[in-house]
Design an enzyme around this catalytic site. Sequence first.
Site, PDB file in Angstrom:
ATOM      1  N   GLY A  46       0.874  -1.175   0.000  1.00  0.00           N
ATOM      2  CA  GLY A  46       0.000   0.000   0.000  1.00  0.00           C
ATOM      3  C   GLY A  46       0.899   1.210   0.000  1.00  0.00           C
ATOM      4  N   GLU A  47       0.680   2.094   0.956  1.00  0.00           N
ATOM      5  CA  GLU A  47       1.520   3.284   1.068  1.00  0.00           C
ATOM      6  C   GLU A  47       2.059   3.331   2.499  1.00  0.00           C
ATOM      7  OE1 GLU A  47       2.133   4.992  -1.726  1.00  0.00           O
ATOM      8  OE2 GLU A  47       3.628   5.975  -0.470  1.00  0.00           O
ATOM      9  N   SER A  48       3.365   3.201   2.622  1.00  0.00           N
ATOM     10  CA  SER A  48       3.933   3.063   3.967  1.00  0.00           C
ATOM     11  C   SER A  48       3.701   4.311   4.827  1.00  0.00           C
ATOM     12  CB  SER A  48       5.424   2.739   3.887  1.00  0.00           C
ATOM     13  OG  SER A  48       6.097   3.664   3.070  1.00  0.00           O
ATOM     14  N   CYS A  78       6.133  -5.369   0.520  1.00  0.00           N
ATOM     15  CA  CYS A  78       6.304  -4.052  -0.098  1.00  0.00           C
ATOM     16  C   CYS A  78       6.212  -2.916   0.936  1.00  0.00           C
ATOM     17  CB  CYS A  78       5.298  -3.908  -1.235  1.00  0.00           C
ATOM     18  SG  CYS A  78       5.826  -2.727  -2.466  1.00  0.00           S
ATOM     19  N   ARG A 105      12.839   3.281  -0.762  1.00  0.00           N
ATOM     20  CA  ARG A 105      11.468   3.295  -1.284  1.00  0.00           C
ATOM     21  C   ARG A 105      11.467   3.552  -2.790  1.00  0.00           C
ATOM     22  NH1 ARG A 105       7.932   7.506   1.354  1.00  0.00           N
ATOM     23  NH2 ARG A 105       6.287   6.308   0.360  1.00  0.00           N
ATOM     24  N   ILE A 134       5.592  -3.573  -7.606  1.00  0.00           N
ATOM     25  CA  ILE A 134       4.830  -2.352  -7.886  1.00  0.00           C
ATOM     26  C   ILE A 134       5.377  -1.220  -7.012  1.00  0.00           C
ATOM     27  CG2 ILE A 134       2.534  -1.275  -7.874  1.00  0.00           C
ATOM     28  CD1 ILE A 134       1.382  -4.165  -7.938  1.00  0.00           C
ATOM     29  N   ARG A 135       5.992  -0.241  -7.605  1.00  0.00           N
ATOM     30  CA  ARG A 135       6.653   0.838  -6.850  1.00  0.00           C
ATOM     31  C   ARG A 135       7.401   0.238  -5.641  1.00  0.00           C
ATOM     32  NH1 ARG A 135       3.532   4.346  -4.334  1.00  0.00           N
ATOM     33  NH2 ARG A 135       1.733   2.995  -4.493  1.00  0.00           N
ATOM     34  N   HIS A 170       4.819  -8.898  -4.297  1.00  0.00           N
ATOM     35  CA  HIS A 170       3.438  -9.157  -3.852  1.00  0.00           C
ATOM     36  C   HIS A 170       2.952 -10.560  -4.221  1.00  0.00           C
ATOM     37  CE1 HIS A 170       2.341  -4.911  -2.986  1.00  0.00           C
ATOM     38  NE2 HIS A 170       3.236  -4.649  -3.912  1.00  0.00           N
ATOM     39  N   GLU A 172       0.570 -12.076  -3.009  1.00  0.00           N
ATOM     40  CA  GLU A 172      -0.899 -12.083  -2.912  1.00  0.00           C
ATOM     41  C   GLU A 172      -1.557 -11.640  -4.227  1.00  0.00           C
ATOM     42  OE1 GLU A 172       1.062  -9.802  -1.824  1.00  0.00           O
ATOM     43  OE2 GLU A 172       0.125  -7.829  -1.936  1.00  0.00           O
TER      44      GLU A 172
HETATM   45  N1  GLN Z   1       6.037   2.764  -2.754  1.00  0.00           N
HETATM   46  C1  GLN Z   1       5.173   2.369  -1.672  1.00  0.00           C
HETATM   47  C2  GLN Z   1       5.663   2.959  -0.348  1.00  0.00           C
HETATM   48  O1  GLN Z   1       6.645   3.586  -0.290  1.00  0.00           O
HETATM   49  C3  GLN Z   1       5.084   0.866  -1.571  1.00  0.00           C
HETATM   50  C4  GLN Z   1       4.380   0.303  -2.777  1.00  0.00           C
HETATM   51  C5  GLN Z   1       3.648  -0.993  -2.530  1.00  0.00           C
HETATM   52  O2  GLN Z   1       3.405  -1.386  -1.386  1.00  0.00           O
HETATM   53  N2  GLN Z   1       3.223  -1.602  -3.613  1.00  0.00           N
HETATM   54  O3  GLN Z   1       5.057   2.767   0.640  1.00  0.00           O
END
Ligand code: GLN
Length: 187
Positions: A46-48, A78, A105, A134-135, A170, A172
């Site tokens: 998600g987004e940390s 992630c 990150r 993903i990112r 990921h 999942e």
């Molecule tokens: N780039 C996101 C972060 O810094 C992590 C991306 C992800 O969990 N798919 O939190």
Amino acid sequence: MKIGVLAFQGGIEEHIHHIEALNCSAIRVKKVLDLSEIDGLIIPGGESTTMGKFLDFSKLLEPLKTKISEGMPVWGTCAGMILLAKDIEGLEKSYLNAIDITVRRNAYGSQIDSFREEVIIPKVSNKKLPLVFIRAPFVTRLGKEVKNLCEIKNNVVAAEYKNILVTSFHPELTDNLDFHKYFLSML
Ligand code: GLN
């Protein structure tokens, strides 16, 4: 046996689906009381920064740190990896400070630089595993006692220390259940 999935934001339902597909029950963790019900915890992607704020608001941060230091198995995918790391490049603060690694990150670039790989991770399975990035972060420093489970393009993307597992990718988001099976074997 009950697995918790930290349920503020991100890939929650996909992890729950995979855990249930392995005939194990899963609950969504949002408050301190939920911690007393679980034997292991997954921190999803998600987004940390967002999840870090929720950990503060919900007052989960300190009780969760305690549970982890007492040996509860925890797996961060992630953003989850970033929340578990001791150091985050470019940031003064860390969150759960549970595994002695430094992470970078968005290490591979932005959303359009997302990619897939297939590799064998011997500790997890003798078959090729599909990995989705993903990112994604990767590890730029691995503590002496931390095990390197997998490298992609010369960067560590999966690591383990005692009861703590972290992956840049990921599992999942694929049909493969081997990584979830591996996590359950840590319980
Ligand atoms: N780039 C996101 C972060 O810094 C992590 C991306 C992800 O969990 N798919 O939190």
